[in-house]
Enzyme design. Structure first.
Site, PDB file in Angstrom:
ATOM      1  N   CYS A  84       0.782  -1.183   0.043  1.00 57.79           N
ATOM      2  CA  CYS A  84       0.198  -0.123   0.137  1.00 57.79           C
ATOM      3  C   CYS A  84       0.817   1.172  -0.116  1.00 57.79           C
ATOM      4  O   CYS A  84       1.919   1.185   0.110  1.00 57.79           O
ATOM      5  CB  CYS A  84      -0.834  -0.052   0.965  1.00 57.79           C
ATOM      6  SG  CYS A  84      -0.225   0.306   2.913  1.00 57.79           S
ATOM      7  N   GLY A  85       0.128   2.148  -0.479  1.00 59.37           N
ATOM      8  CA  GLY A  85       1.171   3.438  -0.313  1.00 59.37           C
ATOM      9  C   GLY A  85       0.470   4.957  -0.121  1.00 59.37           C
ATOM     10  O   GLY A  85       1.000   5.779   0.149  1.00 59.37           O
TER      11      GLY A  85
END
Length: 273
Positions: free
Chosen positions: A114-115
């Site tokens: 995820c980011g």
């Protein structure tokens, strides 16, 4: 700095029934805790190396900072583990007095898949960037654009050893590499590039192209927009939300960039055919 690779026994199998033992080289994935004002902010699962760039880039992506002066100090924590030596899995960040500290609710664990921790919508990305897109104009020739994946690949030293990391490279319109970073997380690789640029006083990154080794997702477009990068190119496919955000944010999004062909999804006027 912690190790970027480690070795582990393995057994190689083939369809012909052959089997042999070997020692495999693996990319290291470890947690990095980032503290702001002495309090936990985020824990990122990353490949050690360029950790200060990673933390700085993440803060840019979250809209917390956007100038080098906003980050007067960043250092490894020497007290987190109780050891005399530096703890290379904990960073302490000091923000300038004019920068509000992020809300405690943002403290979270960020995995290597995820980011974006604090962005909920395209409208929020469009409002929060400090470097809105400038009017589009030709920036890069198609031949220079198509050459970027090969230029990226030839500099992926950690991938050559492990086969298990992503890469992000920042290039000039002429194809000169400005910064290249690798990590088990594709968003981490981009954050490391953006953090390098912030710490070097290069933001916003006008007149640059960001080439990534994987697919083009929403969070990568968001990070490009937050850093003022006008062109994002990916080797693999884009997602529908990535295309939507790139269109709204004024980012030229290129995907399936594979040496002899590419597909431009948004703002094609920046690519000179």
């Amino acid at each position: 700095m912690g190790r970027r690779t480690t070795r582990h026994p393995a057994r190689r199998l083939t369809s012909a029934g052959a089997s042999r033992r070997e020692v495999a080289t693996l990319a290291v994935e470890e947690p990095l805790e980032v503290r702001i004002g002495g309090l936990p902010y985020v824990v990122a699962m990353r490949t050690p190396g360029d950790d200060m760039d990673l933390a700085a880039g993440h803060l840019v992506s979250e809209g917390v900072i956007w100038h080098r002066e906003h980050l007067p100090e960043i250092c490894y924590c020497t007290t987190a583990s109780g050891r005399a030596e530096q703890d290379y899995n904990t960073l302490t960040v000091t923000l300038s007095p004019d920068v509000p500290e992020p809300e405690p609710v943002r403290a979270a664990t960020m995995t290597s898949a995820c980011g974006v921790c604090g962005v909920d919508s395209i409208d929020e990305v469009r409002r929060s960037t400090h470097f809105p897109a400038e009017p589009t104009a030709p920036l890069v020739d198609v031949d220079a654009l198509l050459a970027l994946p090969a230029r990226l690949r030839e500099r992926q030293a950690l991938f050559d050893k492990t086969g298990g990391v992503h890469a992000a490279g920042l290039f000039t319109p002429g194809g000169e590499v400005l910064c290249l970073r690798e990590d088990v997380g594709r968003h981490n690789a981009v954050d490391k590039v953006v953090g390098w640029a912030l710490r070097e006083g290069r933001l916003p990154l006008r007149d640059t192209i960001l080439q990534v080794s994987g697919r083009a997702s929403f969070e990568l477009v968001q990070k490009a927009s937050m850093a003022g990068i006008p062109v994002l190119a990916a080797v693999s496919a884009p997602s529908s939300l990535a295309v939507h955000l790139a269109d709204e944010a004024g980012v030229t999004l290129v995907a399936f960039n594979r040496g002899d062909r590419a597909t431009v999804y948004t703002h094609p006027e920046r690519v000179r055919a």
